[in-house]
Design an enzyme around this catalytic site. Structure first.
Site, mmCIF file in Angstrom:
data_model
loop_
_atom_site.group_PDB
_atom_site.id
_atom_site.type_symbol
_atom_site.label_atom_id
_atom_site.label_comp_id
_atom_site.label_asym_id
_atom_site.label_seq_id
_atom_site.Cartn_x
_atom_site.Cartn_y
_atom_site.Cartn_z
ATOM 1 N N ILE A 35 0.886 -1.160 0.000
ATOM 2 C CA ILE A 35 0.000 0.000 0.000
ATOM 3 C C ILE A 35 0.926 1.212 0.000
ATOM 4 C CG2 ILE A 35 -0.236 -0.170 2.532
ATOM 5 C CD1 ILE A 35 -2.961 1.191 2.296
ATOM 6 N N SER A 36 0.748 2.096 -0.977
ATOM 7 C CA SER A 36 1.656 3.230 -1.144
ATOM 8 C C SER A 36 1.593 4.162 0.059
ATOM 9 C CB SER A 36 1.297 4.024 -2.401
ATOM 10 O OG SER A 36 1.466 3.239 -3.543
ATOM 11 N N GLN A 37 2.677 4.946 0.238
ATOM 12 C CA GLN A 37 2.655 5.894 1.348
ATOM 13 C C GLN A 37 1.634 6.992 1.040
ATOM 14 O OE1 GLN A 37 6.927 6.773 0.402
ATOM 15 N NE2 GLN A 37 6.419 8.682 1.441
#
Length: 216
Positions: free
Chosen positions: A63-65
């Site tokens: 999950i991207s920042q």
């Protein structure tokens, strides 16, 4: 401190961190405030859901920042009437953010398990304007094209031709471009009457865009 007060403080810190990374669009910040990232992070990493860092999810994905999610969303310039295609559902977090800004979001993912898990979260959050599908995202979603906006959350060596073809004239695509083992560049593509205009936004690092369905 009560649970409500703790949550309010956590959200305040979260939004402050986004602002400090250069996110300024009020609509994007409101969407980031409304959608709880904690709903998309499970297991031992759940307590780190509100930190500005990528986290592992199932199927070897991430999950991207939040700041990258917000900056990509901002670059997409989504308006309330837009139909958006996301390539790479992952946890579903990016699609959920987009659902707060667009009329309709289609999100495609090669890992069937991730699609099923994302759909469960969308249902729990009552996000009714997202359609999540198991499909090879490198080919886009021709049956729903053209799209006003396209966002790709995996890195391609070049902006994929099938996706460019599915972008409406006047539409915008945001895609990480570069070799998978180096830092990539986030590219903003705008389709004009005569072709495509490209802007390089910032260095990023994403998993590679792969063809075919995953064998989960």
């Amino acid at each position: 401190m009560s649970d409500a007060a703790a949550r309010a403080e956590r959200i305040m810190r979260f939004i402050y961190a986004l602002r400090s990374k250069g996110v300024t669009d009020p609509a994007v910040l409101r969407a980031m405030e409304r959608i709880d990232r904690g709903a998309f992070v499970r297991g031992i990493f759940a307590e780190r859901a509100y930190e500005d860092m990528p986290l592992p999810i199932a199927c070897g994905q991430t999950i991207s920042q939040p700041s990258v999610v917000a900056l990509m969303t901002e670059a997409l310039e989504v308006s309330p009437r837009d139909k958006v295609l996301e390539v790479g559902t992952g946890s579903g977090y990016q699609a959920a953010i987009l659902s707060q800004l667009a009329r309709r979001v289609y999100t495609v993912e090669r890992h069937r398990r991730l699609v099923l898990e994302a759909r469960t979260v969308f249902e729990a959050l009552k996000l009714v304007n997202i359609t999540a599908l198991s499909a090879d995202g490198s080919f886009g979603l021709p049956e729903q094209a053209p799209f006003d906006r396209i966002i790709v959350t995996a890195a391609a060596e070049d902006p994929p031709g099938p996706l460019l073809a599915q972008l409406r004239v006047g539409g915008i695509m945001v895609v990480p471009v570069g070799q998978s083992d180096t830092v990539q560049s986030l590219i903003k593509v705008r389709r004009t009457e005569t072709g495509f205009e490209y802007d390089e936004l910032r260095p990023v690092r994403f998993v590679p865009l792969l063809e075919g369905m995953a064998q989960d």
